[in-house]
Design a protein around this motif. Structure first.
Motif, short mmCIF file in Angstrom:
data_model
loop_
_atom_site.label_atom_id
_atom_site.label_comp_id
_atom_site.label_asym_id
_atom_site.label_seq_id
_atom_site.Cartn_x
_atom_site.Cartn_y
_atom_site.Cartn_z
N ALA A 91 36.94 42.58 -1.79
CA ALA A 91 38.21 42.08 -2.33
C ALA A 91 38.30 40.58 -2.07
CB ALA A 91 39.39 42.79 -1.69
N THR A 92 38.78 39.85 -3.07
CA THR A 92 39.01 38.42 -2.93
C THR A 92 40.48 38.14 -3.23
OG1 THR A 92 38.23 38.10 -5.21
CG2 THR A 92 36.64 37.69 -3.45
N THR A 93 41.07 37.24 -2.46
CA THR A 93 42.48 36.90 -2.64
C THR A 93 42.60 35.47 -3.16
OG1 THR A 93 42.65 36.12 -0.36
CG2 THR A 93 43.21 38.43 -0.78
N TYR A 94 43.61 35.25 -3.99
CA TYR A 94 43.81 33.95 -4.62
C TYR A 94 45.25 33.50 -4.45
CZ TYR A 94 39.35 35.20 -6.51
OH TYR A 94 38.03 35.58 -6.60
N SER A 95 45.41 32.21 -4.23
CA SER A 95 46.75 31.65 -3.99
C SER A 95 47.52 31.49 -5.29
CB SER A 95 46.63 30.30 -3.30
OG SER A 95 46.13 29.34 -4.20
#
Length: 177
Positions: A33-37
């Motif tokens: 999983a990757t999170t983005y602002s």
């Protein structure tokens, strides 16, 4: 897309695959999983979550991990507590990658591979990667925060041909036309 007015609050991504034959190196897959602002929803990930770590705030973590596929049913699972993510996050992308340590492998080289994404008892996505037999990695889900702050689910099945490290950098990029 989720139609619930409260959105997706807590999702789980489950992964399954059959172990390799006894005389072959193990097939090792990972949920990533990757999170983005909110400031850069298609920019660089703020952080990446996979088998040997969890999100700094504990909202995304692996509840089950397999390096071989051995077990019954879905042998790997990642929990995403979206309702607990800070308001500075606008997007989370989830994918699956095959480790390439023992030589090149694609989803077509594996048997009984599949992913299931659920929100409680509600099935959001179920797929066997049949259309991605030549890929080594695949995005499966995107969660985005709407104007009210609720999280929406989007199916984004998209194949990649790269190793897990490169995949984490590319998986959240906007698709090319």
């Amino acid at each position: 897309m989720s139609s619930d007015s409260q959105g997706v609050r807590k999702a789980e991504v489950r992964l399954k695959w059959d172990p390799s034959p006894w005389n072959q190196p193990p097939h090792h897959l990972d949920i990533i999983a990757t999170t983005y602002s909110a400031d850069a929803p298609y920019g660089r990930p703020v952080y990446v979550v996979h088998f040997d770590n969890r999100s700094p705030d504990g909202t995304i973590n692996m509840s089950r991990h397999s390096q071989t596929g051995q077990g019954f049913g879905y042998v790997e699972a990642m929990t995403l507590e979206l309702d607990r993510l800070a308001s500075s996050f606008a997007r989370v992308v989830v994918g699956v990658a095959i480790h390439q340590n023992s030589g090149p492998k694609t989803f077509g080289d594996l048997s009984n591979v599949g992913v299931l994404v659920v929100d409680g008892y509600k099935e959001l996505l179920k797929d066997d990667f049949g259309h991605f037999s030549g890929s080594t990695a695949l995005t499966v889900a995107e969660f985005t925060r709407d104007a009210s702050g609720a999280w929406e689910f989007h199916e984004i099945l998209r194949g990649f041909d790269c190793d897990p490290v490169v995949f984490t950098a590319e998986m959240g990029c906007a698709p090319q036309p």
